[in-house]
Design a protein around this motif. Structure first.
Motif, PDB file in Angstrom:
ATOM      1  N   GLY A  88      68.054 -12.961  -6.099  1.00 48.65           N
ATOM      2  CA  GLY A  88      68.066 -12.556  -5.558  1.00 48.65           C
ATOM      3  C   GLY A  88      69.605 -12.339  -5.253  1.00 48.65           C
ATOM      4  N   HIS A  89      71.021 -11.550  -5.225  1.00 46.24           N
ATOM      5  CA  HIS A  89      72.265 -11.350  -5.695  1.00 46.24           C
ATOM      6  C   HIS A  89      72.619 -10.545  -4.303  1.00 46.24           C
TER       7      HIS A  89
ATOM      8  N   ALA B  21      78.132 -18.962  -4.876  1.00 43.71           N
ATOM      9  CA  ALA B  21      76.862 -20.890  -4.289  1.00 43.71           C
ATOM     10  C   ALA B  21      75.797 -19.797  -4.394  1.00 43.71           C
ATOM     11  N   GLY B  22      74.299 -20.994  -4.414  1.00 41.84           N
ATOM     12  CA  GLY B  22      73.236 -20.369  -4.568  1.00 41.84           C
ATOM     13  C   GLY B  22      72.900 -21.374  -3.360  1.00 41.84           C
ATOM     14  N   HIS B  23      71.259 -20.341  -2.751  1.00 45.90           N
ATOM     15  CA  HIS B  23      70.783 -21.289  -1.784  1.00 45.90           C
ATOM     16  C   HIS B  23      69.311 -21.312  -2.523  1.00 45.90           C
ATOM     17  N   LEU B  24      68.227 -21.953  -2.792  1.00 44.62           N
ATOM     18  CA  LEU B  24      67.142 -22.101  -2.974  1.00 44.62           C
ATOM     19  C   LEU B  24      65.716 -22.169  -2.101  1.00 44.62           C
ATOM     20  N   VAL B  25      65.032 -21.837  -1.801  1.00 43.56           N
ATOM     21  CA  VAL B  25      64.426 -21.424  -0.490  1.00 43.56           C
ATOM     22  C   VAL B  25      63.239 -21.982  -0.514  1.00 43.56           C
ATOM     23  N   ARG B  26      63.139 -22.692   0.097  1.00 44.83           N
ATOM     24  CA  ARG B  26      62.281 -23.515   0.467  1.00 44.83           C
ATOM     25  C   ARG B  26      60.744 -22.578   0.773  1.00 44.83           C
ATOM     26  N   HIS B  27      59.641 -23.820  -0.090  1.00 46.98           N
ATOM     27  CA  HIS B  27      58.494 -23.283  -0.154  1.00 46.98           C
ATOM     28  C   HIS B  27      58.272 -21.640  -0.831  1.00 46.98           C
ATOM     29  N   SER B  28      59.321 -21.229  -1.544  1.00 48.24           N
ATOM     30  CA  SER B  28      59.358 -20.098  -2.223  1.00 48.24           C
ATOM     31  C   SER B  28      59.795 -19.872  -3.705  1.00 48.24           C
ATOM     32  N   GLY B  29      60.512 -20.868  -3.894  1.00 47.72           N
ATOM     33  CA  GLY B  29      60.450 -21.073  -5.613  1.00 47.72           C
ATOM     34  C   GLY B  29      61.784 -19.818  -5.399  1.00 47.72           C
TER      35      GLY B  29
ATOM     36  N   ALA C 169      66.036 -18.180  -5.255  1.00 45.33           N
ATOM     37  CA  ALA C 169      67.456 -18.632  -5.178  1.00 45.33           C
ATOM     38  C   ALA C 169      68.030 -17.455  -4.567  1.00 45.33           C
ATOM     39  N   LEU C 170      69.031 -17.495  -3.283  1.00 43.53           N
ATOM     40  CA  LEU C 170      69.368 -15.873  -3.197  1.00 43.53           C
ATOM     41  C   LEU C 170      71.094 -16.861  -4.272  1.00 43.53           C
ATOM     42  N   HIS C 171      71.656 -15.767  -4.456  1.00 47.27           N
ATOM     43  CA  HIS C 171      72.881 -16.050  -5.422  1.00 47.27           C
ATOM     44  C   HIS C 171      73.977 -14.746  -4.592  1.00 47.27           C
ATOM     45  N   GLN C 172      75.239 -15.777  -3.771  1.00 44.71           N
ATOM     46  CA  GLN C 172      76.461 -15.152  -3.806  1.00 44.71           C
ATOM     47  C   GLN C 172      77.324 -15.165  -4.509  1.00 44.71           C
ATOM     48  N   HIS C 173      77.598 -13.739  -4.784  1.00 47.63           N
ATOM     49  CA  HIS C 173      78.956 -13.922  -5.509  1.00 47.63           C
ATOM     50  C   HIS C 173      80.095 -13.135  -4.505  1.00 47.63           C
ATOM     51  N   ALA C 174      81.617 -13.260  -5.447  1.00 44.72           N
ATOM     52  CA  ALA C 174      82.137 -12.628  -4.488  1.00 44.72           C
ATOM     53  C   ALA C 174      83.496 -11.589  -5.710  1.00 44.72           C
ATOM     54  N   LEU C 175      83.742 -10.520  -5.292  1.00 45.53           N
ATOM     55  CA  LEU C 175      84.507  -9.735  -6.020  1.00 45.53           C
ATOM     56  C   LEU C 175      86.437 -10.032  -5.794  1.00 45.53           C
ATOM     57  N   ASP C 176      87.221 -10.129  -6.718  1.00 45.71           N
ATOM     58  CA  ASP C 176      88.688 -10.120  -5.976  1.00 45.71           C
ATOM     59  C   ASP C 176      88.887  -8.567  -6.553  1.00 45.71           C
ATOM     60  N   LEU C 177      88.788  -7.709  -5.344  1.00 44.13           N
ATOM     61  CA  LEU C 177      89.440  -5.905  -4.909  1.00 44.13           C
ATOM     62  C   LEU C 177      90.854  -5.958  -5.667  1.00 44.13           C
ATOM     63  N   ASP C 178      91.472  -7.211  -5.347  1.00 38.40           N
ATOM     64  CA  ASP C 178      93.052  -6.661  -5.330  1.00 38.40           C
ATOM     65  C   ASP C 178      93.787  -7.401  -6.910  1.00 38.40           C
ATOM     66  N   GLN C 179      93.008  -6.504  -7.750  1.00 37.45           N
ATOM     67  CA  GLN C 179      94.055  -6.866  -9.174  1.00 37.45           C
ATOM     68  C   GLN C 179      94.027  -5.535 -10.184  1.00 37.45           C
ATOM     69  N   PRO C 180      93.929  -6.338 -11.305  1.00 35.74           N
ATOM     70  CA  PRO C 180      94.289  -4.711 -12.299  1.00 35.74           C
ATOM     71  C   PRO C 180      92.920  -4.069 -12.904  1.00 35.74           C
ATOM     72  N   SER C 181      92.688  -3.518 -12.174  1.00 33.36           N
ATOM     73  CA  SER C 181      91.401  -2.476 -12.489  1.00 33.36           C
ATOM     74  C   SER C 181      90.403  -3.279 -13.862  1.00 33.36           C
ATOM     75  N   SER C 182      91.423  -3.535 -15.357  1.00 38.23           N
ATOM     76  CA  SER C 182      90.313  -4.115 -16.202  1.00 38.23           C
ATOM     77  C   SER C 182      89.936  -5.277 -15.977  1.00 38.23           C
TER      78      SER C 182
END
Length: 401
Positions: free
Chosen positions: A347-348, A359-367, A369-382
């Motif tokens: 899941g993202h 970062a990623g977190h592997l949830v116990r007894h479930s297999g 993985a929960l992923h955290q992503h970051a976007l830098d908005l203050d940069q050129p559109s391309s």
């Protein structure tokens, strides 16, 4: 007049306000407004995720003007909003803000400039369906209306015909946006003067009635010169409002909710990026339930399905500049529920840069993985769009890894 200037998610300010104005701001939820328990005229105001300008007319002649400045440059904000509405046709250069760093002056200037460019060759003309009662027949007779209203009488005739006119949807939308900006306080004088000139050019166009929905229009070769002006006009009309609030206070405002801006941009960007892998992404997915009885409905921001309808990726966008109690635990719990119900092992969560690490977190007894992503908005559109495509690739990779 009381002038208040706040910054998105910036420090709180203690200001003196009429009680009716403070109550109205609290009701409007444009800011976090809390009265002082000991001094009834003092209010603690703190901006959250909404940015723009609000004018409150308080009974008794008092006026309060509130400005909330976004942390992002205005030009970048316009790109995020514009791209989410038209990913194929909106780029940074579409909005000329002329150095304005406040949202309302910038968009007023941009709308006026684009309207001027659209109208330089004269008002666009097109065919408009018209119904009328006349003694001369043209077009077709509306038989049902003729029988109902004038049974047995040949004239006057109830007719319908296509009229070639400037009174078409494109011009009506531009006039509505120009008039809306002229009714909002805080537009610089020079820009207001130019907007009045544009209104005069559109004077023969029928104004929209109060509460009337915007007429529909379709991009075509014939109205190409109007495209940018119409997109900006739609931004104005979608984010401006007039409301009557408790205590007889009248609010005239223009506000963007950055939560919605970020969520829409991320979801549309991922939709476009994932499309190259086949399948079909769905935004604000419906018919997703946590329980077998389908009583607990969920609504992920984005699910990517394969051609057979099986879910492959689930993602949620979270624009959070602070760290309230439970953050980001509540987001992780929510994503765990999404992933479990959809039968996914990943899941993202997508945040603005600085709000969560990669970062990623592997949830116990479930297999799972929960992923955290970051976007830098203050940069050129391309660069930002490249980051979105790289993010989509990272979401796809766990399936084959």
């Amino acid at each position: 007049m009381t002038e208040i200037h706040l910054v998105e998610h910036g420090p709180a300010r203690i200001v003196s306000l009429p009680h009716a104005a403070g109550r109205a701001l609290a009701e409007l939820k444009a800011v976090d407004a809390t009265p002082d328990p000991h001094e009834p005229e003092l209010w603690r105001l703190k901006a959250g995720s909404k940015v723009g300008a609000v004018t409150l007319d308080v009974p008794g002649g008092e006026t309060v003007r509130l400005r909330i400045t976004p942390k992002l440059p205005v030009r970048r904000l316009f790109f995020l909003v514009g791209y989410s509405r038209d990913p194929g046709g909106w780029r940074d250069g579409d909005v000329d803000v002329a150095g304005h760093d406040e949202l309302l002056p910038a968009i007023a200037h941009a709308v006026e400039r684009q309207t001027d460019r659209a109208l330089r060759q004269g008002l666009l003309q097109g065919y408009r369906n018209t119904e009328a009662t006349e003694f001369v027949v043209r077009g077709r007779i509306r038989e049902a209306d003729q029988i109902r209203r004038r049974f047995g009488a040949p004239f006057p005739a109830e007719i319908a015909y296509d009229e070639f006119s400037t009174d078409i949807a494109e011009n009506r939308i531009l006039r509505a946006a120009v008039e809306r900006l002229l009714r909002v306080d805080g537009v610089p004088g020079a820009v207001r003067t130019r907007l009045m000139h544009q209104r005069a050019r559109l004077a023969e166009v029928t104004p929209l009635a109060k509460g009337q929905s915007l007429p529909g229009w379709q991009p075509s070769r014939l109205n190409t010169r109007y495209h940018r002006a119409l997109r900006l006009a739609k931004l104005v009309l979608d984010n401006a409002s007039v409301e009557h609030l408790p205590g007889g206070v009248r609010m005239n405002g223009f506000l963007f909710d950055m939560n919605t801006v970020f969520e829409d941009f991320v979801c549309v960007g991922l939709r476009e990026a994932l499309s190259v892998y086949g399948g079909h992404p769905e935004l604000q997915a419906r018919n997703v339930y946590l329980d077998e009885a389908e009583l607990i409905r969920m609504r992920p921001d984005l699910i990517w399905y394969d051609d057979s309808g099986a879910s492959l990726v689930v993602a949620d966008a979270k624009y959070k500049l602070g760290k309230p109690h439970g953050y980001p635990d509540a987001d992780l719990y929510q994503m765990l529920a999404y992933s479990t119900s959809l039968g996914l092992k990943d899941g993202h969560l997508v945040y603005a840069k600085g709000d969560a690490p990669h970062a990623g977190h592997l949830v116990r007894h479930s297999g799972i993985a929960l992923h955290q992503h970051a976007l830098d908005l203050d940069q050129p559109s391309s660069t930002l769009l490249r980051d979105i495509h790289a993010l989509a690739a990272r979401m796809v990779r766990p399936r084959s890894g």
